[in-house]
Design a protein around this motif. Structure first.
Motif, PDB file in Angstrom:
ATOM      1  N   ILE A   7      98.777 -33.760 -22.271  1.00  0.00           N
ATOM      2  CA  ILE A   7      98.328 -33.063 -23.481  1.00  0.00           C
ATOM      3  C   ILE A   7      96.994 -32.406 -23.166  1.00  0.00           C
ATOM      4  CG2 ILE A   7      97.455 -33.354 -25.835  1.00  0.00           C
ATOM      5  CD1 ILE A   7      99.347 -35.745 -26.151  1.00  0.00           C
ATOM      6  N   SER A   8      96.912 -31.092 -23.399  1.00  0.00           N
ATOM      7  CA  SER A   8      95.629 -30.423 -23.224  1.00  0.00           C
ATOM      8  C   SER A   8      95.080 -30.045 -24.596  1.00  0.00           C
ATOM      9  CB  SER A   8      95.819 -29.170 -22.354  1.00  0.00           C
ATOM     10  OG  SER A   8      94.636 -28.407 -22.365  1.00  0.00           O
ATOM     11  N   GLY A   9      94.010 -30.698 -24.985  1.00  0.00           N
ATOM     12  CA  GLY A   9      93.416 -30.458 -26.308  1.00  0.00           C
ATOM     13  C   GLY A   9      93.796 -31.589 -27.242  1.00  0.00           C
ATOM     14  N   TYR A  10      92.797 -32.348 -27.683  1.00  0.00           N
ATOM     15  CA  TYR A  10      93.115 -33.553 -28.447  1.00  0.00           C
ATOM     16  C   TYR A  10      92.562 -33.483 -29.859  1.00  0.00           C
ATOM     17  CZ  TYR A  10      94.147 -38.533 -29.089  1.00  0.00           C
ATOM     18  OH  TYR A  10      94.661 -39.733 -29.532  1.00  0.00           O
ATOM     19  N   ASP A  64     105.185 -33.809 -15.699  1.00  0.00           N
ATOM     20  CA  ASP A  64     106.362 -32.929 -15.722  1.00  0.00           C
ATOM     21  C   ASP A  64     106.170 -31.754 -16.668  1.00  0.00           C
ATOM     22  OD1 ASP A  64     108.110 -34.460 -13.930  1.00  0.00           O
ATOM     23  OD2 ASP A  64     107.979 -35.993 -15.491  1.00  0.00           O
ATOM     24  N   VAL A  65     105.547 -31.997 -17.792  1.00  0.00           N
ATOM     25  CA  VAL A  65     105.318 -30.923 -18.763  1.00  0.00           C
ATOM     26  C   VAL A  65     103.927 -31.080 -19.373  1.00  0.00           C
ATOM     27  CG1 VAL A  65     106.149 -29.728 -20.832  1.00  0.00           C
ATOM     28  CG2 VAL A  65     107.785 -30.943 -19.372  1.00  0.00           C
ATOM     29  N   MET A  66     103.175 -30.000 -19.353  1.00  0.00           N
ATOM     30  CA  MET A  66     101.856 -29.992 -19.986  1.00  0.00           C
ATOM     31  C   MET A  66     101.996 -29.305 -21.347  1.00  0.00           C
ATOM     32  SD  MET A  66      98.626 -30.807 -19.567  1.00  0.00           S
ATOM     33  CE  MET A  66      97.906 -30.684 -17.927  1.00  0.00           C
ATOM     34  N   ILE A  67     101.574 -30.000 -22.398  1.00  0.00           N
ATOM     35  CA  ILE A  67     101.652 -29.443 -23.743  1.00  0.00           C
ATOM     36  C   ILE A  67     100.264 -28.944 -24.145  1.00  0.00           C
ATOM     37  CG2 ILE A  67     102.130 -29.941 -26.168  1.00  0.00           C
ATOM     38  CD1 ILE A  67     104.284 -31.876 -25.231  1.00  0.00           C
ATOM     39  N   LEU A  68     100.205 -27.663 -24.476  1.00  0.00           N
ATOM     40  CA  LEU A  68      98.923 -27.022 -24.739  1.00  0.00           C
ATOM     41  C   LEU A  68      98.653 -27.008 -26.236  1.00  0.00           C
ATOM     42  CD1 LEU A  68      99.420 -24.201 -22.129  1.00  0.00           C
ATOM     43  CD2 LEU A  68      98.155 -26.342 -21.888  1.00  0.00           C
ATOM     44  N   PHE A  87     101.918 -26.128 -13.935  1.00  0.00           N
ATOM     45  CA  PHE A  87     102.793 -27.036 -14.676  1.00  0.00           C
ATOM     46  C   PHE A  87     103.884 -26.268 -15.438  1.00  0.00           C
ATOM     47  CE2 PHE A  87      98.474 -28.883 -14.812  1.00  0.00           C
ATOM     48  CZ  PHE A  87      98.707 -30.141 -14.274  1.00  0.00           C
ATOM     49  N   ASN A  88     104.960 -26.994 -15.779  1.00  0.00           N
ATOM     50  CA  ASN A  88     105.796 -26.520 -16.873  1.00  0.00           C
ATOM     51  C   ASN A  88     104.955 -26.688 -18.136  1.00  0.00           C
ATOM     52  OD1 ASN A  88     108.275 -26.190 -15.321  1.00  0.00           O
ATOM     53  ND2 ASN A  88     108.244 -28.436 -15.173  1.00  0.00           N
ATOM     54  N   VAL A  89     104.998 -25.696 -19.024  1.00  0.00           N
ATOM     55  CA  VAL A  89     104.128 -25.766 -20.203  1.00  0.00           C
ATOM     56  C   VAL A  89     104.917 -25.465 -21.482  1.00  0.00           C
ATOM     57  CG1 VAL A  89     102.014 -25.109 -18.964  1.00  0.00           C
ATOM     58  CG2 VAL A  89     103.465 -23.327 -19.958  1.00  0.00           C
ATOM     59  N   VAL A  90     104.412 -25.997 -22.583  1.00  0.00           N
ATOM     60  CA  VAL A  90     104.907 -25.628 -23.912  1.00  0.00           C
ATOM     61  C   VAL A  90     103.681 -25.362 -24.767  1.00  0.00           C
ATOM     62  CG1 VAL A  90     106.302 -26.292 -25.909  1.00  0.00           C
ATOM     63  CG2 VAL A  90     106.888 -27.181 -23.646  1.00  0.00           C
ATOM     64  N   VAL A 285     108.419 -30.857 -32.956  1.00  0.00           N
ATOM     65  CA  VAL A 285     109.243 -29.765 -32.431  1.00  0.00           C
ATOM     66  C   VAL A 285     108.860 -29.493 -30.973  1.00  0.00           C
ATOM     67  CG1 VAL A 285     109.937 -27.359 -32.723  1.00  0.00           C
ATOM     68  CG2 VAL A 285     109.443 -28.743 -34.747  1.00  0.00           C
ATOM     69  N   ILE A 286     107.559 -29.433 -30.717  1.00  0.00           N
ATOM     70  CA  ILE A 286     107.062 -29.152 -29.365  1.00  0.00           C
ATOM     71  C   ILE A 286     107.576 -30.184 -28.363  1.00  0.00           C
ATOM     72  CG2 ILE A 286     104.965 -29.176 -27.954  1.00  0.00           C
ATOM     73  CD1 ILE A 286     103.496 -27.854 -30.285  1.00  0.00           C
TER      74      ILE A 286
END
Lengths: 328, 328
Positions: A7-10, A64-68, A87-90, A285-286
């Motif tokens: 998670i990027s941004g908390y 595996d996936v970075m969520i922005l 990264f794979n990102v969403v 959803v993300i």
């Protein structure tokens, strides 16, 4: 399948993602990345690391996936393409007018790195977009309507807070029930801005502020309030905290269309969301699309995607046979 | 893209497909295939051929997608795999319990021929299934509800018609509004069959028939009516024709779920259809998926697919860039 998420941004959205990961047995939160001092940030997931965002590259093979979870105005336009190199990102980029440009930027970054980037995920853009698209493909001769609310608009609340004399404020966007009903009845009304939504404002004044002046300033504010029937309530700080601290939202996507050789038959497709927590639902959803990003990547796909490009089954933890047996 | 469509079976659904094709500029109806004498079948589309179903193989290279409009009980289980040897196919197979078997049969036929077969397209199975799936992927901790109606159930109407003394009948399935409301309020009720739907029957008696006996027989019929609160109205043939000749249907798919670290927030996702014509709406969904079948085939994909497997964008006549700019 085990999916390691970063998670990027908390903020509210990041914490929502953290909560959603906990509900999905095939996922784990590996690390949270922050611009603050990591020592000052405590997360809910005991097993997760907290790192400074500058350390992200070191996690290249451990996520595996970075969520922005940054904002669309200044964070995501640069962050999503940057992170897509590693990264794979969403992301949940929601400035509708800039989506084509953002898509291109993420697409070229992700194609170069061999990663997948899913942009503009959430409910609008996101689930509302999907429903607009499905409905218009099914009923080509029809008309779309989107109503938002009842819910808190962050942008409108902020706009009120910037007025001199205002200490705090919360703004609700409310769909006009009679407008909604006339759409449901197949009347295909042409609705003005004012006819679709009203705006309700709860305002805490600074001591000595001029209430009449503040109310006037709100109601005449161009773009934000001038085109709407706006109600202003002045309340105490305690009442704001007690009654208006939630972040509910939701809305309606409707399509009314005709079929038949003489187009004599009416149909209504309606999709509705009623959400106690806007950021937690967006996060949910993300997280489902993070699963899709991971699968697409493992299949060898690359580049930018939106909700329109992704087979629904990729969101589910169940396999095709289970989905056909249990959900079709 | 120009998509040449064939229709196999020219009843209500087949005519609905014909009407839907007319609303899609990238499609044309090439031919209708019937088991009747083609000379006795007149279709609405002047440019379309009418052929006996035994001639279908001759159209192998003149049709991009064959839409199968037969019934699920006896037609589709054999027809869909048979036609998948020659054509890309779409059907609306709706016997939920037999979907896995049907999928396998179509999958092996279509893989052998190098074609695409999309099965179980319509609204339930179809759009309702999609909404159940999306909603459960987004809110893993939640509960699903499906309500049908208000609408005509063909199976229940037929069951009444088989009773001695009944000349004609129409049965409406009606969702119970209070049950629907309690789901919307997030109460997650456990609902019995009787609590979810009522059944309303309009019956024309043969001359001299015993109304009380007929009513008793309807209300106690196992599986069809015994578990429901059923109302029976005896009406004249003229009234049935005048007031009950439409084929409306629809319903609601809801998922109520929780998010948050302590799962303290409630969310409701609701999808609703209100349809003047059940077969025409089903046909409209099928035609959108015929576009998808054609695209998947042109990309080199083969085998059986369901709505879960198909990227939403494949249903639309617009390309990715237009969808992102206009609908996201």
């Amino acid at each position: 399948m085990n999916i390691r998420i970063g998670i990027s941004g908390y903020g509210n959205l990041g914490r929502g993602v953290e909560c959603a990961i906990r509900q999905n047995a095939d996922m784990e939160l590996a690390a949270v990345f922050t611009r603050r001092d990591p020592k000052q940030v405590s997360v809910l997931t005991k097993t997760a690391s907290v790192c400074h965002v500058s350390e992200a590259a070191e996690w290249k093979d451990k996520i595996d996936v970075m969520i922005l979870c940054g904002g669309s105005a200044t964070d995501l336009p640069t962050q999503t393409p940057e992170f897509a190199k590693l990264f794979n990102v969403v992301d949940s980029f929601d400035t509708h007018a800039n989506i084509p440009k953002h898509f291109e930027n993420v697409d070229s970054a992700a194609k170069e790195s061999g990663k997948v980037g899913i942009i503009s995920v959430g409910w609008d853009p996101g689930m509302f977009s999907l429903n607009r698209m499905y409905a218009s493909a099914i009923l080509p001769n029809g008309r779309d309507y989107t109503f938002w609310g009842k819910g808190v608009s962050q942008g409108h609340s902020d706009a009120i807070r910037r007025i001199e004399g205002v200490k705090d404020a919360r703004q609700y966007t409310i769909p006009v029930e009679t407008a909604l009903e006339s759409v449901r009845e197949g009347k295909n009304p042409a609705l003005s801005t004012r006819e679709k939504h009203t705006r309700e404002c709860y305002v805490v004044l600074e001591e000595g502020a001029d209430a009449a002046k503040v109310e006037q300033e709100i109601k005449t504010m161009p773009n934000y309030f001038a085109d709407y029937d706006t109600t202003v309530h002045f309340i105490s700080e305690e009442e704001l905290e007690r009654e208006h601290s939630g972040i509910p939202h939701g809305g309606f996507v409707l399509r009314s269309g005709k079929t038949g050789w003489e187009e004599e038959n009416n149909h209504l497709i309606e999709y509705r969301l009623k959400l106690d927590s806007n950021p937690e639902f967006t996060a949910s959803v993300i997280v489902a699309y993070a699963r899709a990003a991971c699968r697409l990547y493992r299949e060898g796909q690359t580049g930018a995607k939106t909700v329109f490009d992704i087979p629904p089954a990729y969101l589910s933890a169940k396999d095709g046979a289970a989905l056909r047996a249990e959900m079709l």
